[in-house]
Design a protein around this motif. Structure first.
Motif, PDB file in Angstrom:
ATOM      1  N   VAL A  56       0.873  -1.169   0.000  1.00 48.62           N
ATOM      2  CA  VAL A  56       0.000   0.000   0.000  1.00 48.62           C
ATOM      3  C   VAL A  56       0.911   1.221   0.000  1.00 48.62           C
ATOM      4  CG1 VAL A  56      -1.791   1.284   1.197  1.00 48.62           C
ATOM      5  CG2 VAL A  56      -1.807  -1.218   1.233  1.00 48.62           C
ATOM      6  N   TYR A  57       0.679   2.099  -0.939  1.00 48.01           N
ATOM      7  CA  TYR A  57       1.488   3.304  -1.063  1.00 48.01           C
ATOM      8  C   TYR A  57       0.722   4.485  -0.485  1.00 48.01           C
ATOM      9  CZ  TYR A  57       4.947   0.869  -3.839  1.00 48.01           C
ATOM     10  OH  TYR A  57       5.943   0.019  -4.249  1.00 48.01           O
ATOM     11  N   TYR A  58       1.380   5.206   0.422  1.00 43.62           N
ATOM     12  CA  TYR A  58       0.752   6.323   1.105  1.00 43.62           C
ATOM     13  C   TYR A  58       1.420   7.630   0.704  1.00 43.62           C
ATOM     14  CZ  TYR A  58      -1.315   2.859   4.234  1.00 43.62           C
ATOM     15  OH  TYR A  58      -2.014   1.800   4.754  1.00 43.62           O
ATOM     16  N   CYS A  59       0.599   8.592   0.418  1.00 45.46           N
ATOM     17  CA  CYS A  59       1.073   9.950   0.194  1.00 45.46           C
ATOM     18  C   CYS A  59       1.122  10.663   1.546  1.00 45.46           C
ATOM     19  CB  CYS A  59       0.114  10.662  -0.752  1.00 45.46           C
ATOM     20  SG  CYS A  59       0.486  12.391  -1.056  1.00 45.46           S
ATOM     21  N   ALA A  60       2.132  11.485   1.753  1.00 47.16           N
ATOM     22  CA  ALA A  60       2.275  12.222   3.006  1.00 47.16           C
ATOM     23  C   ALA A  60       2.643  13.664   2.703  1.00 47.16           C
ATOM     24  CB  ALA A  60       3.346  11.574   3.866  1.00 47.16           C
ATOM     25  N   GLY A  61       2.219  14.543   3.591  1.00 49.27           N
ATOM     26  CA  GLY A  61       2.533  15.952   3.393  1.00 49.27           C
ATOM     27  C   GLY A  61       2.736  16.664   4.710  1.00 49.27           C
ATOM     28  N   THR A  62       3.491  17.733   4.663  1.00 51.33           N
ATOM     29  CA  THR A  62       3.640  18.570   5.846  1.00 51.33           C
ATOM     30  C   THR A  62       3.422  20.028   5.468  1.00 51.33           C
ATOM     31  OG1 THR A  62       5.054  19.261   7.672  1.00 51.33           O
ATOM     32  CG2 THR A  62       6.167  18.690   5.617  1.00 51.33           C
ATOM     33  N   SER A  63       2.624  20.701   6.277  1.00 53.06           N
ATOM     34  CA  SER A  63       2.417  22.150   6.156  1.00 53.06           C
ATOM     35  C   SER A  63       3.107  22.867   7.304  1.00 53.06           C
ATOM     36  CB  SER A  63       0.919  22.475   6.197  1.00 53.06           C
ATOM     37  OG  SER A  63       0.212  21.755   5.222  1.00 53.06           O
ATOM     38  N   ARG A  64       3.413  22.119   8.334  1.00 50.27           N
ATOM     39  CA  ARG A  64       3.934  22.698   9.568  1.00 50.27           C
ATOM     40  C   ARG A  64       5.448  22.884   9.508  1.00 50.27           C
ATOM     41  NH1 ARG A  64       1.801  19.239  14.170  1.00 50.27           N
ATOM     42  NH2 ARG A  64       3.257  17.734  13.300  1.00 50.27           N
ATOM     43  N   TRP A  65       6.123  21.866   8.937  1.00 53.29           N
ATOM     44  CA  TRP A  65       7.581  21.870   8.956  1.00 53.29           C
ATOM     45  C   TRP A  65       8.145  22.190   7.576  1.00 53.29           C
ATOM     46  CZ3 TRP A  65       8.418  21.913  13.820  1.00 53.29           C
ATOM     47  CH2 TRP A  65       7.675  21.137  14.689  1.00 53.29           C
ATOM     48  N   ARG A  66       9.353  22.723   7.594  1.00 55.44           N
ATOM     49  CA  ARG A  66      10.124  22.884   6.356  1.00 55.44           C
ATOM     50  C   ARG A  66      11.287  21.909   6.445  1.00 55.44           C
ATOM     51  NH1 ARG A  66       8.395  27.288   3.525  1.00 55.44           N
ATOM     52  NH2 ARG A  66       7.120  28.774   4.694  1.00 55.44           N
ATOM     53  N   TYR A  91       5.679  14.229   8.815  1.00 59.48           N
ATOM     54  CA  TYR A  91       4.455  14.466   8.064  1.00 59.48           C
ATOM     55  C   TYR A  91       3.226  14.378   8.957  1.00 59.48           C
ATOM     56  CZ  TYR A  91       7.741  13.755   4.303  1.00 59.48           C
ATOM     57  OH  TYR A  91       8.831  13.872   3.467  1.00 59.48           O
ATOM     58  N   GLU A  92       2.367  15.388   8.877  1.00 59.26           N
ATOM     59  CA  GLU A  92       1.129  15.364   9.665  1.00 59.26           C
ATOM     60  C   GLU A  92      -0.101  15.082   8.803  1.00 59.26           C
ATOM     61  OE1 GLU A  92       2.960  18.038   9.059  1.00 59.26           O
ATOM     62  OE2 GLU A  92       1.746  19.832   8.740  1.00 59.26           O
ATOM     63  N   HIS A  93       0.058  15.101   7.500  1.00 62.29           N
ATOM     64  CA  HIS A  93      -1.062  14.793   6.607  1.00 62.29           C
ATOM     65  C   HIS A  93      -0.758  13.487   5.886  1.00 62.29           C
ATOM     66  CE1 HIS A  93      -1.964  18.949   7.340  1.00 62.29           C
ATOM     67  NE2 HIS A  93      -0.961  19.381   6.588  1.00 62.29           N
ATOM     68  N   TRP A  94      -1.786  12.632   5.805  1.00 65.84           N
ATOM     69  CA  TRP A  94      -1.606  11.342   5.145  1.00 65.84           C
ATOM     70  C   TRP A  94      -2.806  11.049   4.255  1.00 65.84           C
ATOM     71  CZ3 TRP A  94       2.729   8.291   5.451  1.00 65.84           C
ATOM     72  CH2 TRP A  94       3.685   8.678   6.405  1.00 65.84           C
ATOM     73  N   GLY A  95      -2.512  10.435   3.121  1.00 66.30           N
ATOM     74  CA  GLY A  95      -3.578   9.969   2.257  1.00 66.30           C
ATOM     75  C   GLY A  95      -4.135   8.645   2.755  1.00 66.30           C
ATOM     76  N   GLN A  96      -5.158   8.183   2.081  1.00 63.08           N
ATOM     77  CA  GLN A  96      -5.826   6.956   2.506  1.00 63.08           C
ATOM     78  C   GLN A  96      -5.058   5.706   2.082  1.00 63.08           C
ATOM     79  OE1 GLN A  96      -6.637   8.795  -0.064  1.00 63.08           O
ATOM     80  NE2 GLN A  96      -7.220   7.478  -1.780  1.00 63.08           N
TER      81      GLN A  96
END
Length: 125
Positions: free
Chosen positions: A90-100, A112-117
Motif C-alpha cells: 500500500v502506497y501512502y502519500c504524506a505531506g507537511t504544512s507545519r515543517w520545512r 508528516y502530519e497529513h496522510w492519504g488513505q
C-alpha cells in the motif's frame, strides 16, 4: 486540515510501470511517498520539497522510482518502472504544512502530519 487524495494504484505485471498521483487541498511545504507491505513497517520511498523542488529518494529504488511535482496543481507524482513483486504494497502519500524539512528529516514518518488513505499497488503475473 489539508486533505491528500491519491490515485493511480492497481495491478501490474512484473517489469511494468505505474504512476501514482496525490493532490493536496491546501498549502504544503513537502510531500512524500511511503509504502507498507503486509507484515512490514511503513518505509520511506521518496519526497520533494515544495519551495525548491529538491527531491529525496531511497538508494535501493533509484533508477526505478521517480518523484515529481506540479506546483500549479498542488500534486505530487510517483513514477514507478521495472516493477518487481517485492514492490507490492500500500502506497501512502504524506505531506507537511507545519515543517520545512531538511535532508535529515524529510525521510522520517514523524515529519508528516497529513496522510492519504493509501493506494494498493500489486505486482503480479
Amino acid at each position: 486540515q489539508v486533505q491528500l487524495v491519491e490515485s493511480g494504484g492497481g495491478l501490474v505485471q512484473p517489469g511494468g510501470s505505474l504512476r501514482l498521483s496525490c493532490t493536496a487541498s491546501g498549502n504544503i511545504n513537502a510531500m512524500g511517498w511511503f509504502r507498507q507491505a503486509p507484515g512490514q513497517e511503513r518505509e520511506f520511498v521518496a519526497a520533494v520539497r515544495w519551495s525548491d523542488g529538491n527531491t529525496f529518494g531511497t538508494d535501493s529504488l533509484k533508477g526505478r522510482f521517480t518523484i515529481s511535482r506540479d506546483r500549479a496543481k498542488n500534486t505530487v507524482y510517483l513514477s514507478m518502472a521495472r516493477l518487481y513483486p517485492e514492490d507490492t504494497a500500500v502506497y501512502y502519500c504524506a505531506g507537511t504544512s507545519r515543517w520545512r524539512p531538511i535532508a535529515s528529516t524529510i525521510r522520517l514518518r514523524q515529519t508528516y502530519e497529513h496522510w492519504g488513505q493509501g493506494t494498493q499497488v500489486t505486482v503480479s503475473s
